[in-house]
Every structure is written in C-alpha cells, then in structure tokens.
Motif scaffolding. Sequence first.
Motif: not given
Lengths: 266, 260
Positions: A32, A35, A38, A174, A176, A179, A182-183, A186, A190, A195
């Motif tokens: 793990w 992985t 990045l 909710y 999900q 998900g 994950n937003l 990201v 950024l 990154v």
Amino acid sequence: MSGLLIHLRAAPTLLRIGFAEMVAYRAEVAVWILTATLPLVMLALWSAAADGGTLGSFSQDDFVRYFAVILVVRQVTSAWLVWELNYNVRTGALSPMLLRPLNPLWWNLAETVGALPLRIIVLSPILAVLIWWKPQIALLPSAATFFLGCVSVFLAFVLAWLVQAVFGMLAFWYEQSVGLYNLWFVAVALLGGYVIPMDLLPSSIVPLARVLPFHSALGAPVEVWLDATPDPCRTLALQAVWVAVTATAAWFMWGRGLRRYGAVGA
Amino acid sequence: MRELRLIAALARVALMNAAQYRASFLVDLVTGAVSTVGIVLPLALVYNHTERIAGWSFHESLLVTGFFLLLQGAVGLAVEPNLSAIVEGVRSGALDYLVLKPVDAQLVASMQRIAPAKIWHLLAGVGVVLWGLSALPSPSLVASLTAVVLFVVGLFATYALWVLVICTSFWFVKVDNLSYLLVAVVDAGRWPVTVYKGWVRLFLTVVIPVAMVTSYPALALLGRLGPWLAVQGVVVAIVLLVISRVAWLLALSRYTSASS
C-alpha cells in the motif's frame, strides 16, 4: 469527563494493538505504501523540465529535495478513515463498534498512529536511493526548523485525518462519499503542493492557494521543513485554524450523523 | 469460430450485468472527469514554465497523456474487474465452476465482467489525443494505423502483465494489493518515456513496457518512431503473452480448490 479519561487510559493499549495489526499485515501495508509513487513520477517530469538549469526559483536539486519531503509528509499524514467510515456506515458494521465504551474514531486514530513506524521503515530505502543518487540533497535542518517542522507535520496529520473523518461521516447522508473525498484530494494535488510546488503555480492564484486548507494539509509542512516559507509561524497558525474548523465540523457531524444512523434503524 | 461466438456471448452477459447499476454510472462520470483534469492539468502547469521537456512540446506530450488515459480506461473497463474476480475465485474456490466448463478457462475468466463507467476515461483519452493533434501537423494514414496497432498490441502486453500478477494468487492467495502496485508503476506511463533516465527508462520499456503503450503510439503519430522500435514493441508484447499463457497453465495445474 470520565469519558475522556477512559479514552486517554486506553490510548497506549490501542497504539500497541494498532502497531501489532500493521506488523501482522506487513506485506500488504508495505505494498500500500509503495503505491504512492506519484511524487516520484512528478519528480521525473519536473527534473526533466529543469534539465540541469533552474525553473522559477527551483534547481534540479531543489526538486529532488522538495518531492523527497513531499513523499515523506504524504506518507506520515495519510489515513484510511474515509474508506473505513464509509464502509462501516453503509454495511452497518458501525453498530457493534458503537456499543463499546470507546469512540470508534479514537480507535481508528490509534491505528493510524500505530502504522507510522512501519511507514517510515518502508520509506527509508526509497529515501536512501534518492540520497545515493543526489547526495547533495541531504541537508541538516537547524534546531528551530526541526522543531517548527515537527509541529507543522503534526498539524497536517491531524488536519488530514479530520478531513477524512468529515468526508467519511458524509456517508450518513450520502453513500458515495468516497467519490467526494477524491475531489478533495485532486484539489490537494493541484493547489496543496502535491504535484506542483506552491511557488510554481500561476502567480495570480498563489495568494489564494496559500490560505486554502489544501496547502495546510500537505504543502505547508514541506515548506516549513525546507525553510522555504516566508513566515513559518503564520503558516502554523493558519494550519491550527483549519484544524479547529474541521474539528468543529467533525464534532458537529458526528452527533448529527449518529442520530440519523440510529433513525434509519441500521 | 466457436471461440468468437463465445467471446460475443460473454461480452453481452458482462454488459447486461454492468447495466444494472445506472446511478453509479453517472457518479463515475463526474469522478472520471475530475481525475482527467487531475492528470492533464499538472502537465499544463509544468509547461507553463518551459517550452519543451525532454524533447517534447506540450501538445506532443498531450498525445502521450491521451494514450495513457485510454490505457487506464481500457484496463479499468475490461481487464482489472475480471482479474480481481479471478483472485476472489481462487480464494473462495468459486473458480471450480469455471474450470469445469468445456471451454478455455483463461478466455472465460478474462471476459466475465466489465465496468462500463470507464467508458468516460476512454472518451477523455480520445479527446486529449485530438486536442494534442489539433496543434500539430496531421499524421499520415500509415502513421495513424501504426499508432493504433501499437496501442492495441500494448494493451495485450498490459493484459499479459496482469495475468502474471494474478497467477501468483494461486500460490499466495491474497494478491489484490499487488495489482495496485502494478497500477502505480503503470502510472509512470503518463509522461513521455524520455523524461525518465537510465535504468528506469529501460524498466518502463522492457519489463513493465508501459512506454510502449503510451509513448510509442504518440511517437508514431508524430512520425518519429523508427520501424525498429515498432518491431521491438510487438516482440515484447508477444513474449509477455507467451510467458503469461505458460504461467496461467502452470498456475491452473496447481489449483486445488478451496475445500480440499
């Protein structure tokens, strides 16, 4: 108040259990950790872009140093609470946990801290290779930087964990919610320095990006460690503010969410 | 012929199975779009500071990133769901039902499931490739065909790698994490391979030949791929496919089911 006392008294045992669990699944945990490549992939791109020269204020060595520290900070501040909470809420596995006298979140926090030694062990060969490749990147921080850096990493750890708690608790409303997390990630990638180093972002958004929580959760401690932040105390204060905000949100949502969870009858 | 009919039937069943989950299909649209932005935007931000990286301009690099998105989409669509199903089958013993059928087990095992939401990644990949091409001289027909063939060949090579990872599950049982590691290595394919130096580049060209799937088709579109490299790509793919087939047969002969 006795509730708090129970939690504190249980902490050493929970930490031992957490560590033992990580050792039991050591191969899985190591995979793990490995992985999260990045930062190395980004390092390859940036260092090819600098190509021996400099890019903005960054030389190639600066990039190696930056992404090496990013790699470490990302590892020691990572958690898995959002997936665990989401799963436990969806499947109802949370119910038996709520019967214990200990808060399940506290339990997870202890496990997360218990995983830290293993994370450092797995990371050290990667760091060794980086230092063997570019020996000049190894810098000894001053005592003050060391102290401030540790505090900043600690705040980032707490902030990242609390953010996962908040997104995990969204599962009460909710399903999900992973998900949505994950937003968030990201955005951290950024705007938080994962990154792209803060100083290399388009200059018009840098002032805004610096006060957003994404930076506090990842980029800030890296800059403090590298002595690359104009005012480290201000950075730490901002991190503390975001910790307070997310802690309040998490505390509020836990109460509301549990009531809703019970109301569904799961 | 029988195999082709079988493939068609399997694809139909997989699609019907996947079509049951319509809501998650739409949620994945959003996640897919965001992850595309997360892959393309860093590239744009780096090129904000320089014209060329390792000999590639921004639009040329976009071709590589586009093929990378296509690769991610294809693997997520058809390869990864099946192979995790096999790992689960080995662990639980459900593979029994599969090996009893009078057809090739690898073929059926590789075509049981499909994750249609990954279609968004494929579309994003096509879009990014077209975006890159929009600022470049349009490629000749031969160049385009070479690119497509190399990409498809590269997909087979990637499939072979996944099969190799899965084969280890017949010995070690719990290997789903190993496939995450493979995903992490494949991640390196999002940039032109010349970004990497020395043995890392060699590793990404020959051992885990992700460069072959992303950089080579892009080079072909740019008319910069020598015939020698194209042949090398095909050879690496064939070698990997043969190795993976042998490994699969070897692994299957070791399969002891879960209860006995």
